[in-house]
Design a protein around this motif. Structure first.
Motif, PDB file in Angstrom:
ATOM      1  N   LYS A  13       0.795  -1.226   0.000  1.00 32.81           N
ATOM      2  CA  LYS A  13       0.000   0.000   0.000  1.00 32.81           C
ATOM      3  C   LYS A  13       0.828   1.277   0.000  1.00 32.81           C
ATOM      4  CE  LYS A  13      -4.069  -2.134   2.072  1.00 32.81           C
ATOM      5  NZ  LYS A  13      -5.116  -2.066   3.121  1.00 32.81           N
ATOM      6  N   GLY A  14       2.114   1.194   0.290  1.00 34.93           N
ATOM      7  CA  GLY A  14       2.951   2.378   0.248  1.00 34.93           C
ATOM      8  C   GLY A  14       3.251   2.806  -1.170  1.00 34.93           C
ATOM      9  N   ILE A  15       3.659   4.079  -1.322  1.00 34.82           N
ATOM     10  CA  ILE A  15       3.962   4.630  -2.641  1.00 34.82           C
ATOM     11  C   ILE A  15       5.381   4.297  -3.079  1.00 34.82           C
ATOM     12  CG2 ILE A  15       4.842   6.828  -1.778  1.00 34.82           C
ATOM     13  CD1 ILE A  15       2.545   6.418  -4.842  1.00 34.82           C
ATOM     14  N   GLU A  16       6.242   3.849  -2.136  1.00 41.84           N
ATOM     15  CA  GLU A  16       7.660   3.681  -2.428  1.00 41.84           C
ATOM     16  C   GLU A  16       7.922   2.555  -3.414  1.00 41.84           C
ATOM     17  OE1 GLU A  16       6.393   3.412   0.591  1.00 41.84           O
ATOM     18  OE2 GLU A  16       7.105   5.098   1.799  1.00 41.84           O
ATOM     19  N   MET A  17       8.848   2.818  -4.325  1.00 49.10           N
ATOM     20  CA  MET A  17       9.401   1.797  -5.220  1.00 49.10           C
ATOM     21  C   MET A  17      10.910   1.828  -5.089  1.00 49.10           C
ATOM     22  SD  MET A  17       7.498   1.660  -8.866  1.00 49.10           S
ATOM     23  CE  MET A  17       8.538   0.288  -9.318  1.00 49.10           C
ATOM     24  N   GLY A  18      11.528   0.659  -5.144  1.00 48.10           N
ATOM     25  CA  GLY A  18      12.979   0.619  -5.076  1.00 48.10           C
ATOM     26  C   GLY A  18      13.523   1.129  -3.766  1.00 48.10           C
ATOM     27  N   LYS A  19      12.743   1.019  -2.696  1.00 48.14           N
ATOM     28  CA  LYS A  19      13.198   1.472  -1.387  1.00 48.14           C
ATOM     29  C   LYS A  19      13.276   0.284  -0.440  1.00 48.14           C
ATOM     30  CE  LYS A  19      11.986   4.293   2.620  1.00 48.14           C
ATOM     31  NZ  LYS A  19      11.000   5.184   3.263  1.00 48.14           N
ATOM     32  N   SER A  20      14.342   0.241   0.364  1.00 51.72           N
ATOM     33  CA  SER A  20      14.506  -0.806   1.374  1.00 51.72           C
ATOM     34  C   SER A  20      14.851  -0.142   2.699  1.00 51.72           C
ATOM     35  CB  SER A  20      15.627  -1.785   0.986  1.00 51.72           C
ATOM     36  OG  SER A  20      15.339  -2.421  -0.239  1.00 51.72           O
ATOM     37  N   VAL A  21      14.154  -0.566   3.749  1.00 52.23           N
ATOM     38  CA  VAL A  21      14.490  -0.158   5.107  1.00 52.23           C
ATOM     39  C   VAL A  21      15.087  -1.380   5.789  1.00 52.23           C
ATOM     40  CG1 VAL A  21      13.643   0.735   7.300  1.00 52.23           C
ATOM     41  CG2 VAL A  21      12.645   1.538   5.155  1.00 52.23           C
ATOM     42  N   ASP A  48      -4.097  -7.082  -1.171  1.00 50.43           N
ATOM     43  CA  ASP A  48      -2.722  -7.538  -0.972  1.00 50.43           C
ATOM     44  C   ASP A  48      -1.925  -7.564  -2.267  1.00 50.43           C
ATOM     45  OD1 ASP A  48      -4.033  -9.594  -2.229  1.00 50.43           O
ATOM     46  OD2 ASP A  48      -3.545 -11.126  -0.744  1.00 50.43           O
ATOM     47  N   LEU A  49      -2.346  -6.790  -3.261  1.00 51.05           N
ATOM     48  CA  LEU A  49      -1.652  -6.752  -4.554  1.00 51.05           C
ATOM     49  C   LEU A  49      -1.735  -5.344  -5.122  1.00 51.05           C
ATOM     50  CD1 LEU A  49      -0.261  -8.217  -6.962  1.00 51.05           C
ATOM     51  CD2 LEU A  49      -2.565  -8.654  -7.858  1.00 51.05           C
ATOM     52  N   SER A  50      -0.587  -4.790  -5.530  1.00 52.72           N
ATOM     53  CA  SER A  50      -0.578  -3.443  -6.089  1.00 52.72           C
ATOM     54  C   SER A  50       0.360  -3.347  -7.275  1.00 52.72           C
ATOM     55  CB  SER A  50      -0.165  -2.419  -5.024  1.00 52.72           C
ATOM     56  OG  SER A  50       1.183  -2.621  -4.632  1.00 52.72           O
ATOM     57  N   LEU A  51       0.063  -2.382  -8.135  1.00 57.53           N
ATOM     58  CA  LEU A  51       0.890  -2.035  -9.281  1.00 57.53           C
ATOM     59  C   LEU A  51       1.463  -0.648  -9.019  1.00 57.53           C
ATOM     60  CD1 LEU A  51       1.882  -2.457 -12.257  1.00 57.53           C
ATOM     61  CD2 LEU A  51      -0.246  -1.331 -12.968  1.00 57.53           C
ATOM     62  N   LYS A  52       2.784  -0.493  -9.195  1.00 58.86           N
ATOM     63  CA  LYS A  52       3.439   0.790  -8.957  1.00 58.86           C
ATOM     64  C   LYS A  52       4.257   1.184 -10.182  1.00 58.86           C
ATOM     65  CE  LYS A  52       3.943  -0.153  -3.988  1.00 58.86           C
ATOM     66  NZ  LYS A  52       4.876  -0.139  -2.831  1.00 58.86           N
ATOM     67  N   ALA A  53       4.340   2.493 -10.406  1.00 63.09           N
ATOM     68  CA  ALA A  53       5.156   3.013 -11.499  1.00 63.09           C
ATOM     69  C   ALA A  53       5.741   4.347 -11.060  1.00 63.09           C
ATOM     70  CB  ALA A  53       4.336   3.182 -12.773  1.00 63.09           C
ATOM     71  N   ALA A  54       6.922   4.679 -11.585  1.00 62.13           N
ATOM     72  CA  ALA A  54       7.586   5.917 -11.186  1.00 62.13           C
ATOM     73  C   ALA A  54       8.491   6.414 -12.297  1.00 62.13           C
ATOM     74  CB  ALA A  54       8.398   5.712  -9.908  1.00 62.13           C
ATOM     75  N   VAL A  60      -0.958   8.912  -5.438  1.00 62.20           N
ATOM     76  CA  VAL A  60      -0.060   9.617  -6.357  1.00 62.20           C
ATOM     77  C   VAL A  60       0.903  10.486  -5.550  1.00 62.20           C
ATOM     78  CG1 VAL A  60       0.115  11.228  -8.292  1.00 62.20           C
ATOM     79  CG2 VAL A  60      -1.835   9.661  -8.142  1.00 62.20           C
ATOM     80  N   GLU A  61       2.157  10.468  -5.958  1.00 60.73           N
ATOM     81  CA  GLU A  61       3.156  11.362  -5.387  1.00 60.73           C
ATOM     82  C   GLU A  61       3.859  12.071  -6.536  1.00 60.73           C
ATOM     83  OE1 GLU A  61       6.207  10.753  -1.880  1.00 60.73           O
ATOM     84  OE2 GLU A  61       7.091  10.009  -3.756  1.00 60.73           O
ATOM     85  N   ALA A  62       3.898  13.398  -6.470  1.00 61.55           N
ATOM     86  CA  ALA A  62       4.557  14.181  -7.514  1.00 61.55           C
ATOM     87  C   ALA A  62       5.416  15.248  -6.861  1.00 61.55           C
ATOM     88  CB  ALA A  62       3.534  14.815  -8.452  1.00 61.55           C
ATOM     89  N   GLY A  63       6.520  15.549  -7.492  1.00 59.93           N
ATOM     90  CA  GLY A  63       7.400  16.563  -6.942  1.00 59.93           C
ATOM     91  C   GLY A  63       8.341  17.092  -7.995  1.00 59.93           C
ATOM     92  N   VAL A  64       9.023  18.153  -7.643  1.00 59.46           N
ATOM     93  CA  VAL A  64       9.988  18.733  -8.553  1.00 59.46           C
ATOM     94  C   VAL A  64      11.109  19.347  -7.719  1.00 59.46           C
ATOM     95  CG1 VAL A  64       8.857  20.998  -8.664  1.00 59.46           C
ATOM     96  CG2 VAL A  64      10.280  20.225 -10.584  1.00 59.46           C
ATOM     97  N   ILE A  68       7.626  11.684 -10.310  1.00 59.36           N
ATOM     98  CA  ILE A  68       6.241  11.318 -10.118  1.00 59.36           C
ATOM     99  C   ILE A  68       6.129   9.806  -9.969  1.00 59.36           C
ATOM    100  CG2 ILE A  68       5.786  11.174 -12.624  1.00 59.36           C
ATOM    101  CD1 ILE A  68       2.969  12.289 -11.972  1.00 59.36           C
ATOM    102  N   SER A  69       5.223   9.363  -9.123  1.00 57.35           N
ATOM    103  CA  SER A  69       5.022   7.926  -8.924  1.00 57.35           C
ATOM    104  C   SER A  69       3.554   7.655  -8.623  1.00 57.35           C
ATOM    105  CB  SER A  69       5.904   7.404  -7.783  1.00 57.35           C
ATOM    106  OG  SER A  69       5.608   8.082  -6.578  1.00 57.35           O
ATOM    107  N   PHE A  70       3.129   6.415  -8.941  1.00 61.18           N
ATOM    108  CA  PHE A  70       1.749   5.981  -8.743  1.00 61.18           C
ATOM    109  C   PHE A  70       1.738   4.640  -8.027  1.00 61.18           C
ATOM    110  CE2 PHE A  70       2.169   8.330 -12.674  1.00 61.18           C
ATOM    111  CZ  PHE A  70       1.126   9.248 -12.642  1.00 61.18           C
ATOM    112  N   ARG A  71       0.698   4.453  -7.231  1.00 59.25           N
ATOM    113  CA  ARG A  71       0.388   3.135  -6.671  1.00 59.25           C
ATOM    114  C   ARG A  71      -1.087   2.863  -6.876  1.00 59.25           C
ATOM    115  NH1 ARG A  71      -3.411   2.592  -3.237  1.00 59.25           N
ATOM    116  NH2 ARG A  71      -2.468   3.456  -1.340  1.00 59.25           N
TER     117      ARG A  71
END
Length: 796
Positions: A123-131, A513-519, A451-455, A504-507
């Motif tokens: 459910k989080g917006i993060e992609m390619g992130k590891s804690v 229990d299943l999501s599609l993410k793009a960034a 949605v997360e967007a930034g510049v 910009i990224s989307f979830r």
């Protein structure tokens, strides 16, 4: 004005959450670990009646949760700790609330490899992130028994290594200098000890590691491949405690506790190797006079200024030195200091300020009356970072801020011996001033789309004091004549770059229990390393952008599927990415960059791209935990003047990479760990022939760069840990026995193309022995086979 315009654009893109969030109220608080009174990051906080709308405490244990009709029950939980349930009323909104969680007695039966909400993966917006929790890293078998955070990150999908025993990271097709490594907000320019065998971070002094290899937040910038954000932990506010270890190659000690009262704390940590102490026991005078050591010291001091404010001071100093028989010496050190101020303005508004200074310097010493010299050099970065955060509603957040940085690259300082025959070297300093403005927003549309967007707007200036060489035809090259030299005064502008970095990224939830993410992520980098070593050396030359060196640009597109199984017990993910590089630099054939003031004449720039797919399956809960990852990746470069202007692979292009990490708890006293690593051999250039000069065979290289490969690399590491029974004792100890490269695989470190005499690779004709035969051959050097280590760890 541009910054305000960008902010307005982001707000519009996110659907302007300000229009519907003003009536939303929040409750804020902090979660603590009761025994140490230390903040507990990653705790889950939710209303009992609405568990699906919970939040997670941040690195400081803080959280903000939208309120519902009061009174109501609020639940705070963390795996391995007893749950806290409290009834809150409207009166509790007047000030932040505190929760104290107590460890469960049976918590040792499970090893948790993450400390976030089990639903965050999906459910989080993060992609390619590891804690990566520190306790997870401590359970991974390690070289010489030395727990190492950077080597542990090499076990994650998408991360390649430079070779045997090194901590260098190559993330998704990027080189090692494309990783930003921060310690409490301050950059670390050389994060390694012992030529890359160990990292500079003492795990006992750390609290958290956040690793971004895709979808880097707008508040972080300056590198195009990854960000490794390392945080030192705060000291205990209630009592003095300590921990440490005595190992095969080094020992360490960490002590923390209250400083002046229960509103302030300290933590100090130290580590030192003692290889040089053993060298002194040798009967050989040449060996006895050698020096080989590293040490590091770190500290953090934290002060709570009421309910809303907290400040901290962090510092680190680490030093390495290699000395051979008093004639040759190579040393380097890092000095880092930072100040952080966190303020909770209200339940929905937060302010953070940090200021830092990071300095890296090295020394090369050669003691000889005629050819002796003492060569020193340094670089530094100073900066300030201001950030504001606004919570606007359920899953709606706005962040904005400013980051200013000043780079200083000192001129080479070369002191020659009185009778030296060498030629003196004169270079000039280089300086850079980088100002960044950023804004980002996150909001949810319905129950499925987040949605997360930034510049990020960066404005870079190459500034004086310095010089600018002008060349014939305006193109620097080793053959080009210098036609003029322009001199610039202190802070005088020499060259300006202004770049925009949209992100910009989307979830999208396909199921609970299943999501599609793009960034999509664009970053610029204004300092790069010019080196012909893939592993990284202490004397590598950092070069800033300027008139002849354009800033490196990296664009990354990534798409992934994320799935949880068995209520979060298992995580499965597939991520794919494509990266485009512009203005990437590489060395000309035969280039020399260490002592030249015209470094631009030795560099060429061009384009590159990388792509890959990463597969990960991870078990989070139970007696057996760990993960299995596989990465298929390729990276290519094309630079005019290199490899006949054809596409070529950098040395860190390694198509296949497999990592298996397992931990098993047999009981509360016995546990074991195992890792398996397999990767394709690194790309290299082998000679295509030889010729003889003065009875010496000299290799001949073709035009194509890195067209050959080392053999594939693989090994297994294993460890077993025994802990004494915890019966309320103040002193708790454990023994860890580990074996690096369990089955003794001879992984190549180097290949040397040379003449072999008498069919003996160790035969040296200069020793005067009879030469019976001579033939060309290849000699492989490997570093480690079966390497055991024993470490005693303790806490009190």
């Amino acid at each position: 004005m541009k910054f305000l315009t960008l902010t307005f654009i982001v707000f519009l893109f996110l659907g302007n959450p300000l229009l519907y969030s003003q009536e939303q109220s929040f409750i804020s608080g902090t979660v603590y670990e009761v025994e140490e009174n230390a903040p507990l990051p990653g705790a889950n906080i939710y209303w009992e009646s609405e568990p699906q709308k919970g939040v997670v405490s941040d690195i400081n244990g803080n959280f903000t949760l939208p309120i519902i009709a009061l009174p109501a029950k609020i639940v705070v939980s963390f795996i391995g700790y007893s749950q806290s349930v409290r009834i809150l009323t409207a009166k509790d909104l007047e000030k932040p609330v505190k929760f104290y969680l107590k460890p469960e007695e049976l918590s040792l039966e499970e090893i948790i490899i993450r400390d976030v909400n089990p639903e965050q993966n999906v459910k989080g917006i993060e992609m390619g992130k590891s804690v990566v929790p520190i306790e997870t890293i401590k359970n991974i078998p390690a070289l010489f028994g030395e727990v190492d955070i950077l080597r542990s990150l090499q076990l994650l999908p998408g991360v390649q290594t430079a070779g045997e025993g090194t901590t260098g990271l190559f993330v998704r097709g990027g080189s090692a200098d494309q990783n930003l490594i921060n310690l409490d907000g301050a950059p670390v320019y050389n994060p390694s000890h012992f030529f890359g065998f160990f990292s500079v971070f003492n795990p006992d002094a750390l609290s958290d590691i956040e690793f971004y290899k895709g979808n880097i937040p707008a508040e972080l910038g300056g590198r195009v491949s990854s960000v490794i954000d390392v945080s030192m932990r705060e000291g205990n506010f209630q009592k003095i405690r300590g921990e440490g270890g005595i190992g095969t190659i080094s020992s360490r000690l960490t002590i923390d506790g209250p400083l002046f009262s229960d509103q302030s704390s300290f933590i100090v940590s130290g580590r030192r190797t003692y290889a040089d102490l053993f060298l002194r026991l040798s009967n050989n005078e040449n060996i006895r006079n050698n020096q080989l050591y590293f040490y590091d010291l770190s500290g953090k001091f934290t002060f709570k200024l009421g309910e809303k404010d907290k400040i901290s001071f962090s510092t680190y100093y680490g030093s390495d030195f290699l000395g051979l028989s008093g004639q040759f010496g190579l040393g380097w050190n890092n000095f880092i200091s930072s100040f952080n101020w966190n303020r909770n303005i209200s339940a929905t508004k937060f302010f953070d300020l940090s200021a830092y200074h990071s300095r890296y310097q090295y020394q090369v010493l050669f003691d000889d009356p005629q050819d002796g010299f003492n060569w020193t050099n340094s670089l530094s970065e100073s900066g300030v970072n201001l950030g504001w955060t606004w919570l606007l509603g359920d899953n709606s957040v706005i962040k904005a801020g400013y980051h200013g940085q000043f780079y200083h690259f000192s001129p080479i300082n070369l002191e020659l011996a009185p009778e030296s025959n060498l030629t003196d070297i004169n270079t000039n300093q280089k300086n850079g001033l980088l100002n960044n403005l950023y804004v980002s927003g996150t909001t949810e549309f319905g129950n499925k789309l987040l949605v997360e967007a930034g510049v990020r707007l960066s404005h870079y200036q190459e500034v004086g004091k310095g010089v600018l060489y002008q060349y014939a035809d305006g193109i620097p090259s080793p053959e080009a004549e210098v036609t003029d030299t322009l001199t610039f005064g202190r802070l005088e502008r020499m060259k300006v770059f202004q770049k925009l970095e949209p992100r910009i990224s989307f979830r999208y939830l396909l199921a609970e229990d299943l999501s599609l993410k793009a960034a999509f992520n664009r970053s610029h980098q204004y300092v790069q390393v010019a080196s012909n070593s893939s592993a990284g050396l202490p004397i590598d030359r950092w070069v800033p952008s300027g008139t002849y060196i354009e800033p490196l640009r990296g664009d990354q597109v990534s798409v992934g599927l994320f799935k949880n199984l068995a209520n979060g017990t298992w995580e499965v993910s597939v991520e794919t990415y494509y990266k485009d590089f512009r203005n990437v630099i590489d060395l000309r054939q035969g280039a020399s960059v260490l002592f030249t003031d015209n470094v631009e004449t030795e560099l060429l720039s061009g384009v590159g791209y990388a792509y890959g797919a990463e597969f990960l399956i991870r078990k989070n809960v139970g007696k057996t935990t760990g993960w299995l990852g596989y990465t298929y990746s390729r990276t290519w470069r094309k630079i005019e003047g290199i490899s006949s202007d054809n596409w070529y692979n950098p040395r860190f292009d390694r198509p296949h990479d497999v990592n298996l990490v397992l931990n098993h708890e047999f009981s509360d006293r016995w546990s074991a760990g195992l890792t398996f690593v397999y990767t394709s051999g690194q790309a290299v250039t082998f000679p295509v022939g030889t010729y003889v000069v003065d009875a010496q065979r000299v290799p001949v290289y073709g035009d194509q760069r890195n067209a050959d490969r080392f053999p594939d690399y693989h090994r297994v590491d294993a460890s077993i840990t025994w802990r004494n029974q915890d019966k309320g004792r103040k002193w708790r100890g454990s023994w860890n026995f580990s074996v690096y490269n369990l089955y003794g695989r001879k992984n190549p470190f180097t290949f040397q193309f040379t003449d072999i005499y008498n069919d003996d690779i160790n035969f040296d004709p200069e020793d005067g022995g009879e030469i019976v035969s001579q033939r060309p051959g290849v000699v492989m050097t490997y570093l480690f086979t079966f390497l055991p280590a024993l470490t005693y760890n303790f806490k009190f």
